[in-house]
Design a protein around this motif. Structure first.
Motif, short mmCIF file in Angstrom:
data_model
loop_
_atom_site.label_atom_id
_atom_site.label_comp_id
_atom_site.label_asym_id
_atom_site.label_seq_id
_atom_site.Cartn_x
_atom_site.Cartn_y
_atom_site.Cartn_z
N CYS A 56 0.84 -1.19 0.00
CA CYS A 56 0.00 0.00 0.00
C CYS A 56 0.88 1.24 0.00
N VAL A 57 0.42 2.28 -0.73
CA VAL A 57 1.20 3.51 -0.84
C VAL A 57 0.30 4.72 -0.64
N PRO B 269 -11.68 -0.86 -2.58
CA PRO B 269 -12.99 -0.32 -2.19
C PRO B 269 -12.98 0.16 -0.74
N ILE B 270 -13.79 1.20 -0.51
CA ILE B 270 -13.93 1.71 0.85
C ILE B 270 -14.97 0.89 1.57
N VAL B 271 -14.56 0.30 2.69
CA VAL B 271 -15.46 -0.55 3.47
C VAL B 271 -16.15 0.32 4.51
N GLY C 116 -6.80 -1.68 4.80
CA GLY C 116 -7.85 -2.59 4.34
C GLY C 116 -9.06 -1.90 3.75
N SER C 117 -9.09 -0.57 3.70
CA SER C 117 -10.24 0.15 3.16
C SER C 117 -9.75 1.40 2.44
N GLY C 118 -9.99 1.47 1.11
CA GLY C 118 -9.63 2.63 0.33
C GLY C 118 -8.13 2.77 0.10
#
Length: 209
Positions: free
Chosen positions: A144-145, A197-199, A159-161
């Motif tokens: 992730c960056v 995806p945004i959770v 884990g979200s977005g």
């Protein structure tokens, strides 16, 4: 001194002790030493006989053989002759262990090797980090960056977005399949990013910082 026994040469009786023989030899050696009798042929001839007499009589094994020969008895090499003979006359001897040649404990070595391998594997399992690896500023696929003004920098995934690296490409590369391109902050490569995806979390769910 020719024709005389070693005892006569040293001037000691046949039953003389080792101390008496040694003292007589030292006295005669001082008396007939080449430095003292220089220029005397008689003195030079005596010293070799004195040395030979002392060589035989000072050694218990040689003395026993010499005495037996003087008595005319059959001579036998003493049991300890291998330890008192001249070095150049001693036979070569190789020690052999009564149980035969040394044996290598192959079974023990294999067992120890097996135990060591198992221990290494177990330690490797327990030494693995329990959570995700900390960012190390080297961008790889799946990490992730965060896109900053000077390029993409690695961050911990939430884990979200998250923006996830799907491909590492050239610094001025082009991303396909609608992926977002960004150079890395180190200025070495470029990365193609995909936003996860945004959770939506249920109300009341605590958010980890």
């Amino acid at each position: 001194m020719n024709g005389r026994s070693h005892y006569d040469v040293l001037g000691v009786p046949t039953g003389a002790s080792a101390t008496t023989i040694r003292e007589s030899y030292r006295r005669l050696a001082r008396e007939y030493h080449p430095d003292r009798v220089m220029g005397s042929a008689a003195g030079g001839d005596k010293m070799p006989l004195i040395n030979e007499a002392y060589r035989v009589l000072s050694d218990p094994g040689r003395r026993a053989v010499y005495d037996a020969e003087r008595r005319g008895a059959p001579t036998r090499t003493p049991a300890s002759s291998t330890t008192i003979r001249d070095v150049d006359e001693a036979p070569a001897y190789t020690y052999q262990h009564p149980d035969g040649p040394a044996r290598i404990p192959w079974r023990g070595l294999l067992f120890c090797s097996f135990v060591a391998i198992v221990a290494i594997l177990v330690l490797a399992q327990f030494s693995k980090p329990s959570g995700p690896a900390a960012p190390d500023s080297i961008l790889r696929t799946g990490e992730c960056v965060e896109v900053l003004p000077n390029g993409a920098a690695e961050i911990a995934c939430t884990g979200s977005g998250d923006l996830v690296v799907r491909q590492v490409t050239a610094r001025e590369g082009v991303c396909r399949d609608g992926l977002q391109f960004s150079p890395d902050r180190q200025g070495m490569v470029g990365v193609c990013l995909e936003q996860m995806p945004i959770v939506q979390l249920p109300v009341g769910t605590p958010v980890e910082n």
